[in-house]
Design a protein around this motif. Structure first.
Motif, PDB file in Angstrom:
ATOM      1  N   PHE A 346       0.828  -1.203   0.000  1.00 37.08           N
ATOM      2  CA  PHE A 346       0.000   0.000   0.000  1.00 37.08           C
ATOM      3  C   PHE A 346       0.867   1.260   0.000  1.00 37.08           C
ATOM      4  O   PHE A 346       0.560   2.248  -0.670  1.00 37.08           O
ATOM      5  N   LYS A 347       1.967   1.217   0.757  1.00 37.43           N
ATOM      6  CA  LYS A 347       2.866   2.369   0.817  1.00 37.43           C
ATOM      7  C   LYS A 347       3.485   2.643  -0.549  1.00 37.43           C
ATOM      8  O   LYS A 347       3.564   3.800  -0.999  1.00 37.43           O
ATOM      9  N   GLU A 348       3.898   1.583  -1.229  1.00 36.10           N
ATOM     10  CA  GLU A 348       4.497   1.748  -2.544  1.00 36.10           C
ATOM     11  C   GLU A 348       3.472   2.263  -3.553  1.00 36.10           C
ATOM     12  O   GLU A 348       3.765   3.151  -4.365  1.00 36.10           O
ATOM     13  N   GLU A 349       2.260   1.709  -3.490  1.00 33.61           N
ATOM     14  CA  GLU A 349       1.217   2.150  -4.422  1.00 33.61           C
ATOM     15  C   GLU A 349       0.810   3.600  -4.166  1.00 33.61           C
ATOM     16  O   GLU A 349       0.599   4.373  -5.107  1.00 33.61           O
ATOM     17  N   SER A 350       0.691   3.981  -2.887  1.00 38.23           N
ATOM     18  CA  SER A 350       0.328   5.367  -2.574  1.00 38.23           C
ATOM     19  C   SER A 350       1.430   6.321  -2.988  1.00 38.23           C
ATOM     20  O   SER A 350       1.162   7.421  -3.484  1.00 38.23           O
ATOM     21  N   ASP A 351       2.698   5.896  -2.814  1.00 40.25           N
ATOM     22  CA  ASP A 351       3.815   6.732  -3.240  1.00 40.25           C
ATOM     23  C   ASP A 351       3.797   6.929  -4.754  1.00 40.25           C
ATOM     24  O   ASP A 351       3.997   8.048  -5.252  1.00 40.25           O
ATOM     25  N   ARG A 352       3.533   5.839  -5.466  1.00 40.19           N
ATOM     26  CA  ARG A 352       3.454   5.925  -6.922  1.00 40.19           C
ATOM     27  C   ARG A 352       2.289   6.815  -7.357  1.00 40.19           C
ATOM     28  O   ARG A 352       2.410   7.620  -8.289  1.00 40.19           O
ATOM     29  N   TRP A 353       1.168   6.667  -6.658  1.00 42.55           N
ATOM     30  CA  TRP A 353      -0.015   7.473  -7.012  1.00 42.55           C
ATOM     31  C   TRP A 353       0.261   8.961  -6.791  1.00 42.55           C
ATOM     32  O   TRP A 353      -0.085   9.797  -7.630  1.00 42.55           O
ATOM     33  N   MET A 354       0.884   9.312  -5.655  1.00 42.53           N
ATOM     34  CA  MET A 354       1.188  10.721  -5.393  1.00 42.53           C
ATOM     35  C   MET A 354       2.162  11.279  -6.427  1.00 42.53           C
ATOM     36  O   MET A 354       1.997  12.418  -6.900  1.00 42.53           O
ATOM     37  N   LYS A 355       3.166  10.483  -6.795  1.00 44.64           N
ATOM     38  CA  LYS A 355       4.101  10.950  -7.817  1.00 44.64           C
ATOM     39  C   LYS A 355       3.408  11.150  -9.155  1.00 44.64           C
ATOM     40  O   LYS A 355       3.641  12.149  -9.850  1.00 44.64           O
ATOM     41  N   ASP A 356       2.527  10.203  -9.505  1.00 42.20           N
ATOM     42  CA  ASP A 356       1.792  10.341 -10.775  1.00 42.20           C
ATOM     43  C   ASP A 356       0.930  11.594 -10.770  1.00 42.20           C
ATOM     44  O   ASP A 356       0.839  12.305 -11.791  1.00 42.20           O
TER      45      ASP A 356
END
Length: 423
Positions: A346-356
């Motif tokens: 979840f942390k990795e996905e949220s980080d990716r989402w914020m960067k996107d």
């Protein structure tokens, strides 16, 4: 447009002017003594310093305005090239300092989730955060549509009662009675209520009075007439009240004994009737019909209004209390942040989402940076823009004048020394 109040530091400007005046005074003062080699040598220094100071003053002044108001070519450069200067600043920001590709690349190498979690941990501990969230929650409570909520609750209660099968209700009643001994509790409550009534002197006397007059009214019946007359001779109205009270209290005390036959008989009768009710389709159908026709006649609004008012009041008190924040809100927030921090996927996905999202935002709005800078610069008139630039870099520009005069002075000394040596 109002001009900024600040200007290049007056002390530095004064120093530059003083250095120029010093060179001019030194040059003029040395003119009558040029046959003296030492004076000639100093004169060369003052002359070169004066030329250097004037040249630097002219160059710096020419950037912003016409020197001495004279429209000399290639002066007043900034006002003449205002649009080119603004466009150059915009291009420098867009293509060099705030290049879109470099911003995106920088974002992709940042761990936004960790920074965001750390930021949230610090925010939730701030008193201002607690005050703001509390005010927000209280504001939401104030704006809740009271009547609409109560209407929905009223409809839901009525609908639930109507839809709930009477057979299931009877079966559940049997189950609850077995689990919690509701029939025994009901009998104990009734017996306790009856005992309190009988112990009341007013009720006791009223019962005795009713019994006494009831015996008098039975004089048409021969047997009862004889019995009544006998009782009247033996008991007064007050004494009869005490006797009846004593008898009834004795019965109640007997019925409170858990193994008393009368009590057990009543309980058995109630339980058998409850069990029979679950199998009696006719009676269950009548209960269903009664619910359909009678439930809507019940007015739940007074009860619901009182419950709503009391609930909102208690909820407001709870929301501003330490019990809510220290015992509920903050632990839940910290637990959520801990789970977020410790959940790698979840942390990795949220980080990716914020960067996107940030990359998309930069991609969509990068061109607006230049437009915003251009718009803000165009808001100022030329004179105001000049004052702003002088306020930021004017101090250094005045030092150029000072350095020009001093450097010119020393260079003049060197050149004067060379002349003396050669001559």
């Amino acid at each position: 447009m109002q001009q900024p109040a600040s200007t290049p530091k007056s002390s530095t400007r004064r120093l530059a002017t003083v250095s120029l005046i010093f060179m001019a005074v030194g040059f003029i003062a040395s003119l009558p003594f040029k046959e003296n080699n030492w004076i000639f040598w100093l004169q060369s220094g003052f002359e070169a310093g004066l030329v250097g100071g004037i040249a630097d003053w002219f160059a710096i002044t020419a950037l912003f305005r016409h020197p001495l108001g004279l429209k000399i070519p290639h002066t007043n450069l900034l006002p003449k090239n205002r649009e080119r200067v603004i466009e150059s600043i915009v291009q420098m920001l867009e293509k060099d300092l705030l290049n879109k590709e470099s911003i995106v690349e920088k974002l992709r190498h940042m761990t936004l989730a960790d920074r965001f979690i750390k930021l949230l941990r610090s925010i939730v501990l701030l008193p201002a955060f607690r005050a703001t969230v509390t005010e927000l929650l209280l504001g939401i409570l104030h704006k809740l549509p009271r009547e609409a909520i109560l209407k929905v609750v009223d409809d839901r209660i009525s609908g639930t009662i109507k839809a709930y099968p009477s057979k299931r209700l009877a079966e559940r009643l049997v189950e609850l009675n077995e689990e919690r001994r509701l029939d025994e509790l009901a009998i104990d409550q009734l017996l306790g209520y009856g005992q309190r009534l009988l112990e009341d002197p007013v009720i006791r006397d009223q019962i005795g009075r009713l019994a006494y007059h009831a015996m008098i009214d039975q004089e048409k019946n021969t047997f009862l007439r004889v019995t009544a007359k006998t009782v009247q001779k033996v008991y007064s109205e007050e004494r009869l009240s005490l006797v009846i009270q004593s008898v009834l209290l004795s019965v109640i005390q007997d019925m409170k004994q858990v193994h008393h036959p009368n009590r057990l008989a009543i309980l058995d009768h109630l339980r058998r009737n409850l069990i029979q009710l679950t199998q009696d389709e006719d009676r269950l159908a009548k209960i269903d019909q009664w619910k359909e026709t009678e439930v809507d006649r019940f007015d739940f609004n007074p009860v619901l209004h009182r419950a709503y008012t009391a609930g909102i009041t208690e909820l407001k008190t709870y929301l501003v209390s330490d019990a809510f924040w220290e015992g509920r809100a903050l632990p839940l927030m910290n637990q959520a942040l801990d789970e977020w921090d410790q959940h790698p996927t979840f942390k990795e996905e949220s980080d990716r989402w914020m960067k996107d999202q940030l990359v998309r935002f930069v991609d969509q709005n990068h061109q607006k940076i230049g437009g915003l800078v251009r718009e803000n610069l165009n808001r100022f008139d030329t004179e105001t823009l000049i004052h702003m630039i002088e306020d930021k870099v004017g101090n250094d520009l005045q030092w150029i004048r000072v350095n020009g005069a001093i450097c010119g002075f020393f260079i003049g000394l060197i050149l004067g020394g060379i002349k003396l040596f050669i001559g």
